[in-house]
Design an enzyme around this catalytic site. Structure first.
Site, PDB file in Angstrom:
ATOM      1  CD  GLU A 148      -2.689   1.468   0.206  1.00  0.00           C
ATOM      2  OE1 GLU A 148      -2.610   2.598  -0.338  1.00  0.00           O
ATOM      3  OE2 GLU A 148      -3.452   0.568  -0.197  1.00  0.00           O
ATOM      4  CG  ASP A 150     -17.064  -0.458  -6.760  1.00  0.00           C
ATOM      5  OD1 ASP A 150     -15.937  -0.370  -7.317  1.00  0.00           O
ATOM      6  OD2 ASP A 150     -17.485   0.411  -5.975  1.00  0.00           O
ATOM      7  CG  ASP A 201      -8.107   5.241  -9.482  1.00  0.00           C
ATOM      8  OD1 ASP A 201      -9.109   5.351 -10.216  1.00  0.00           O
ATOM      9  OD2 ASP A 201      -7.495   6.210  -9.022  1.00  0.00           O
ATOM     10  CB  THR A 233     -15.594  -4.009   2.253  1.00  0.00           C
ATOM     11  OG1 THR A 233     -16.356  -3.628   1.091  1.00  0.00           O
ATOM     12  CG2 THR A 233     -14.346  -4.758   1.818  1.00  0.00           C
ATOM     13  CE  LYS A 234     -17.431  -1.471   9.585  1.00  0.00           C
ATOM     14  NZ  LYS A 234     -16.891  -0.469  10.522  1.00  0.00           N
ATOM     15  CG  PHE A 235     -17.406   0.637  -0.511  1.00  0.00           C
ATOM     16  CD1 PHE A 235     -17.852   1.913  -0.802  1.00  0.00           C
ATOM     17  CD2 PHE A 235     -17.059  -0.198  -1.563  1.00  0.00           C
ATOM     18  CE1 PHE A 235     -17.952   2.348  -2.113  1.00  0.00           C
ATOM     19  CE2 PHE A 235     -17.166   0.225  -2.874  1.00  0.00           C
ATOM     20  CZ  PHE A 235     -17.607   1.502  -3.145  1.00  0.00           C
ATOM     21  CD  GLU A 236     -18.176  -6.722  -1.777  1.00  0.00           C
ATOM     22  OE1 GLU A 236     -18.532  -7.690  -2.468  1.00  0.00           O
ATOM     23  OE2 GLU A 236     -17.110  -6.697  -1.138  1.00  0.00           O
TER      24      GLU A 236
END
Length: 238
Positions: free
Chosen positions: A93, A179, A143, A216-219
């Site tokens: 990262e 996504d 990205d 993930t929370k986002f997903e």
């Protein structure tokens, strides 16, 4: 800030040049992230050097190794490492707060099978990871560079696919998730044309989210809103 390289490719995936405009993103560290870097970097951090690392020496054992490119804040990577103690995990990262957050979570969870780089993934893969040494490479939600004129900046390109293939063991897998449907289609096109891979999808396109990739929370929020996520798994067969 330390300068690192990234690559640019044309529409056919042909390597054009390395771009030096990309830098390690230091960002503003929280006190907790700063403390985690001080406390856990000596045991979990990997300092970049242009020499192949000795995985047995790094982890103190022989085990299948999973490498993740761009782990963000590291929550899912730590969850994966905690859930699969028989595997070694390496995360890369460029965002320093993300590295600090990952180390903090790993330390709190008592995870010992995880090591992290704060460096550019292409350089680490090219220079620090031995060929045929990885059981799986993960690239989750990179990205998307959604504007058409920026598509050449997308990391999944023909030459990148072959770099990953070199690093995978025979039978190892390259697991991608996005996504952005357009990027999923781009990944599928690049990987389907890539020599030495076989799509693990029964339908020749995407696979259901494997158990090893946490939601993930986002997903989860995206699912509630009706947004799609596409997983691709390509196995090295030659």
């Amino acid at each position: 800030m330390s300068e690192v390289t990234t690559a640019e490719f044309n529409e056919e995936g042909k390597y054009l040049r390395k771009i030096r405009s990309f830098v390690l993103r230091e960002g503003r560290l929280t006190k907790g992230q700063e403390q985690a870097l001080e406390e856990y970097w000596p045991s979990m951090g990997l300092d970049y050097a242009p020499d192949n690392i000795d995985l047995q020496a790094v982890f103190g054992r022989n085990a299948d190794t999973v490498l993740e490119i761009g782990f963000g804040m590291g929550a899912s990577l730590v969850a994966m490492a905690a859930a699969a103690p028989d595997f070694n995990f390496i995360g890369i990262e460029v965002h320093k707060p993300g590295v600090g957050a990952c180390l903090s979570d790993a330390g709190k969870a008592g995870v010992t099978n995880l090591r992290v780089y704060h460096h550019d993934a292409i350089e680490v893969l090219e220079n620090s990871i031995a060929d045929a040494s990885l059981a799986r490479v993960q690239l989750f939600f990179p990205d998307p560079w959604h504007k058409k004129r920026h598509h050449k900046r997308r990391i999944v390109q023909a030459e990148f696919a072959q770099l990953i293939r070199r690093k995978l063991k025979l039978g190892g897998a390259f697991h991608m998730a996005t996504d952005w449907e357009n990027y999923a289609e781009h990944m599928l096109e690049v990987m389907s044309a890539a020599e030495g891979y076989r799509n693990q999808s029964a339908t020749g396109d995407y696979v259901p989210r494997p158990d090893h990739r946490p939601l993930t929370k986002f997903e989860a929020r995206g699912h509630r809103l009706g947004h799609g996520v596409w997983d691709l798994m390509f196995e090295k067969v030659g």
